[in-house]
Design a protein around this motif. Sequence first.
Motif, PDB file in Angstrom:
ATOM      1  N   ARG A  41       0.807  -1.226   0.000  1.00  0.00           N
ATOM      2  CA  ARG A  41       0.000   0.000   0.000  1.00  0.00           C
ATOM      3  C   ARG A  41       0.838   1.273   0.000  1.00  0.00           C
ATOM      4  NH1 ARG A  41      -3.203  -1.682   5.239  1.00  0.00           N
ATOM      5  NH2 ARG A  41      -1.002  -2.080   5.653  1.00  0.00           N
ATOM      6  N   THR A  42       2.015   1.269   0.604  1.00  0.00           N
ATOM      7  CA  THR A  42       2.771   2.514   0.796  1.00  0.00           C
ATOM      8  C   THR A  42       3.578   2.859  -0.456  1.00  0.00           C
ATOM      9  OG1 THR A  42       2.936   1.934   3.136  1.00  0.00           O
ATOM     10  CG2 THR A  42       4.363   3.717   2.364  1.00  0.00           C
ATOM     11  N   ARG A  43       3.095   3.902  -1.156  1.00  0.00           N
ATOM     12  CA  ARG A  43       3.655   4.234  -2.468  1.00  0.00           C
ATOM     13  C   ARG A  43       5.140   4.558  -2.426  1.00  0.00           C
ATOM     14  NH1 ARG A  43      -0.157   5.706  -6.441  1.00  0.00           N
ATOM     15  NH2 ARG A  43      -2.242   5.195  -5.673  1.00  0.00           N
ATOM     16  N   VAL A 157      -4.615 -16.239  16.932  1.00  0.00           N
ATOM     17  CA  VAL A 157      -5.226 -15.736  15.697  1.00  0.00           C
ATOM     18  C   VAL A 157      -4.187 -15.713  14.568  1.00  0.00           C
ATOM     19  CG1 VAL A 157      -6.475 -13.814  14.648  1.00  0.00           C
ATOM     20  CG2 VAL A 157      -6.875 -14.399  17.054  1.00  0.00           C
ATOM     21  N   TYR A 158      -3.009 -15.187  14.880  1.00  0.00           N
ATOM     22  CA  TYR A 158      -1.917 -15.190  13.898  1.00  0.00           C
ATOM     23  C   TYR A 158      -1.628 -16.624  13.443  1.00  0.00           C
ATOM     24  CZ  TYR A 158       2.791 -14.215  12.014  1.00  0.00           C
ATOM     25  OH  TYR A 158       3.904 -14.109  11.211  1.00  0.00           O
ATOM     26  N   THR A 159      -1.574 -17.539  14.402  1.00  0.00           N
ATOM     27  CA  THR A 159      -1.292 -18.942  14.090  1.00  0.00           C
ATOM     28  C   THR A 159      -2.383 -19.536  13.204  1.00  0.00           C
ATOM     29  OG1 THR A 159      -0.049 -19.229  16.117  1.00  0.00           O
ATOM     30  CG2 THR A 159      -0.974 -21.230  15.129  1.00  0.00           C
ATOM     31  N   ASP A 192      14.083 -10.223  11.694  1.00  0.00           N
ATOM     32  CA  ASP A 192      14.210  -8.832  12.143  1.00  0.00           C
ATOM     33  C   ASP A 192      13.720  -7.883  11.048  1.00  0.00           C
ATOM     34  OD1 ASP A 192      14.794  -6.500  13.438  1.00  0.00           O
ATOM     35  OD2 ASP A 192      16.969  -6.666  13.184  1.00  0.00           O
ATOM     36  N   THR A 193      12.449  -7.503  11.144  1.00  0.00           N
ATOM     37  CA  THR A 193      11.828  -6.596  10.166  1.00  0.00           C
ATOM     38  C   THR A 193      11.040  -5.521  10.918  1.00  0.00           C
ATOM     39  OG1 THR A 193       9.682  -7.674  10.053  1.00  0.00           O
ATOM     40  CG2 THR A 193      11.429  -8.596   8.642  1.00  0.00           C
ATOM     41  N   PRO A 194      10.543  -4.502  10.196  1.00  0.00           N
ATOM     42  CA  PRO A 194       9.730  -3.469  10.854  1.00  0.00           C
ATOM     43  C   PRO A 194       8.457  -4.013  11.506  1.00  0.00           C
ATOM     44  CG  PRO A 194      10.497  -2.691   8.723  1.00  0.00           C
ATOM     45  CD  PRO A 194      10.871  -4.144   8.797  1.00  0.00           C
TER      46      PRO A 194
HETATM   47  N1  LIG Z   1       9.042 -10.792  10.837  1.00  0.00           N
HETATM   48  C1  LIG Z   1       8.909 -12.052  11.289  1.00  0.00           C
HETATM   49  O1  LIG Z   1       9.424 -12.419  12.365  1.00  0.00           O
HETATM   50  C2  LIG Z   1       8.142 -13.047  10.497  1.00  0.00           C
HETATM   51  C3  LIG Z   1       8.334 -14.407  10.759  1.00  0.00           C
HETATM   52  C4  LIG Z   1       7.613 -15.358  10.036  1.00  0.00           C
HETATM   53  C5  LIG Z   1       6.719 -14.948   9.081  1.00  0.00           C
HETATM   54  N2  LIG Z   1       6.534 -13.615   8.831  1.00  0.00           N
HETATM   55  C6  LIG Z   1       5.560 -13.240   7.828  1.00  0.00           C
HETATM   56  O2  LIG Z   1       6.216 -12.661   6.721  1.00  0.00           O
HETATM   57  C7  LIG Z   1       5.357 -11.717   6.086  1.00  0.00           C
HETATM   58  C8  LIG Z   1       6.097 -10.383   5.973  1.00  0.00           C
HETATM   59  O3  LIG Z   1       6.403  -9.958   7.284  1.00  0.00           O
HETATM   60  P1  LIG Z   1       7.479  -8.808   7.568  1.00  0.00           P
HETATM   61  O4  LIG Z   1       8.121  -9.144   8.860  1.00  0.00           O
HETATM   62  O5  LIG Z   1       8.289  -8.533   6.381  1.00  0.00           O
HETATM   63  O6  LIG Z   1       6.473  -7.591   7.854  1.00  0.00           O
HETATM   64  P2  LIG Z   1       6.654  -6.000   7.640  1.00  0.00           P
HETATM   65  O7  LIG Z   1       8.091  -5.640   7.757  1.00  0.00           O
HETATM   66  O8  LIG Z   1       5.681  -5.396   8.577  1.00  0.00           O
HETATM   67  O9  LIG Z   1       6.178  -5.776   6.137  1.00  0.00           O
HETATM   68  C9  LIG Z   1       4.891  -6.140   5.780  1.00  0.00           C
HETATM   69  C10 LIG Z   1       4.668  -5.805   4.323  1.00  0.00           C
HETATM   70  O10 LIG Z   1       3.329  -6.230   3.989  1.00  0.00           O
HETATM   71  C11 LIG Z   1       2.652  -5.120   3.422  1.00  0.00           C
HETATM   72  N3  LIG Z   1       1.215  -5.171   3.699  1.00  0.00           N
HETATM   73  C12 LIG Z   1       0.606  -5.248   4.900  1.00  0.00           C
HETATM   74  N4  LIG Z   1      -0.726  -5.188   4.751  1.00  0.00           N
HETATM   75  C13 LIG Z   1      -0.956  -5.078   3.420  1.00  0.00           C
HETATM   76  C14 LIG Z   1      -2.126  -4.946   2.618  1.00  0.00           C
HETATM   77  N5  LIG Z   1      -3.362  -4.911   3.146  1.00  0.00           N
HETATM   78  N6  LIG Z   1      -1.986  -4.852   1.276  1.00  0.00           N
HETATM   79  C15 LIG Z   1      -0.755  -4.869   0.716  1.00  0.00           C
HETATM   80  N7  LIG Z   1       0.381  -4.988   1.418  1.00  0.00           N
HETATM   81  C16 LIG Z   1       0.267  -5.082   2.747  1.00  0.00           C
HETATM   82  C17 LIG Z   1       3.306  -3.901   4.042  1.00  0.00           C
HETATM   83  O11 LIG Z   1       3.135  -2.757   3.228  1.00  0.00           O
HETATM   84  P3  LIG Z   1       2.012  -1.611   3.449  1.00  0.00           P
HETATM   85  O12 LIG Z   1       1.761  -1.504   4.915  1.00  0.00           O
HETATM   86  O13 LIG Z   1       2.650  -0.436   2.824  1.00  0.00           O
HETATM   87  O14 LIG Z   1       0.838  -2.113   2.688  1.00  0.00           O
HETATM   88  C18 LIG Z   1       4.764  -4.328   4.040  1.00  0.00           C
HETATM   89  O15 LIG Z   1       5.351  -4.094   2.781  1.00  0.00           O
HETATM   90  C19 LIG Z   1       4.096 -11.654   6.950  1.00  0.00           C
HETATM   91  O16 LIG Z   1       3.125 -12.517   6.407  1.00  0.00           O
HETATM   92  C20 LIG Z   1       4.565 -12.202   8.283  1.00  0.00           C
HETATM   93  O17 LIG Z   1       3.509 -12.811   8.987  1.00  0.00           O
HETATM   94  C21 LIG Z   1       7.236 -12.655   9.507  1.00  0.00           C
END
Ligand SMILES: NC(=O)c1ccc[n+]([C@@H]2O[C@H](COP(=O)([O-])OP(=O)(O)OC[C@H]3O[C@@H](n4cnc5c(N)ncnc54)[C@H](OP(=O)(O)O)[C@@H]3O)[C@@H](O)[C@H]2O)c1
Length: 242
Positions: A41-43, A157-159, A192-194
Amino acid sequence: MSAGGALQGQVAIVTGAGRGIGHAIAMALAREAAAVVLAARTRQELAAAAAAIRESGGRALAIPTDVAQDGAVEAMVEQAIAEFGRVDVLVTAAGAASFGPVMGTKPSDWDPLLAVNLRAVMVCCRAVLPMMIRQRRGTIINIASVAAQRPIAGAAVYTATKAGVVGFSRVLAEELRADGVRVGVLVPGAVDTPLWDTIGNAPDRSRMLRPEDVARAAVLIASLPPGASLEELTLLPSGGIL
Ligand SMILES: NC(=O)c1ccc[n+]([C@@H]2O[C@H](COP(=O)([O-])OP(=O)(O)OC[C@H]3O[C@@H](n4cnc5c(N)ncnc54)[C@H](OP(=O)(O)O)[C@@H]3O)[C@@H](O)[C@H]2O)c1
């Protein structure tokens, strides 16, 4: 971008490509010479990522998309095909997390996670299938989580969303075998992500995986020869789950 990259001539759509895991995967697929469609979503984040790919000599298209909107997903895939002519790889990395005991939440609190982490993954997969089946070639990589395999209190819920993604991916893989389309699910431990920025009591981020680690696994799945299908890959921090 290397002219001899493993994904030369292929087109990849990556949801959640603006930051975190999706961003790292988009960059890694581009380094393997795939043309990359970046959706989130974030342009500004998408534009910056697409510009970085183009500056390195790659092909990229940023398409601002809310994956929770079915029509927006359909339009994004149509635009990707109009621009690049095909879709070889889909990575569904758009997702969100929130934690807390079930008793501390209302059913309506669950809807955003169910919509983005589960339903939107299903909708994105469905949207690329006509093209992949027509091509008789495609690789779908859905991003689940180790939460789907190990019970973590506060993550019900996440699970549920992530276990749903694993189950959906397994069945979709069976349905598409005869069409030459591979479906894999990537199951990372903490990265380690945002995503962790707004979550209180986050585990030690220095011990987590890096987004680039997950990207290497995604490139492996996408770049295997057509006769091999890596369908479930669990990737943990070497110190174990946190
Ligand atoms: N970080 C972890 O520890 C971890 C571990 C295992 C699995 N995961 C999974 O990996 C995936 C990515 O996680 P991440 O850690 O990279 O998260 P992140 O850093 O928060 O990034 C999430 C990304 O998803 C996008 N997003 C969220 N809602 C959206 C929507 N409605 N439409 C389009 N894009 C959307 C966000 O962009 P916008 O907000 O700009 O839309 C962002 O680019 C998730 O499914 C998460 O559950 C993460």
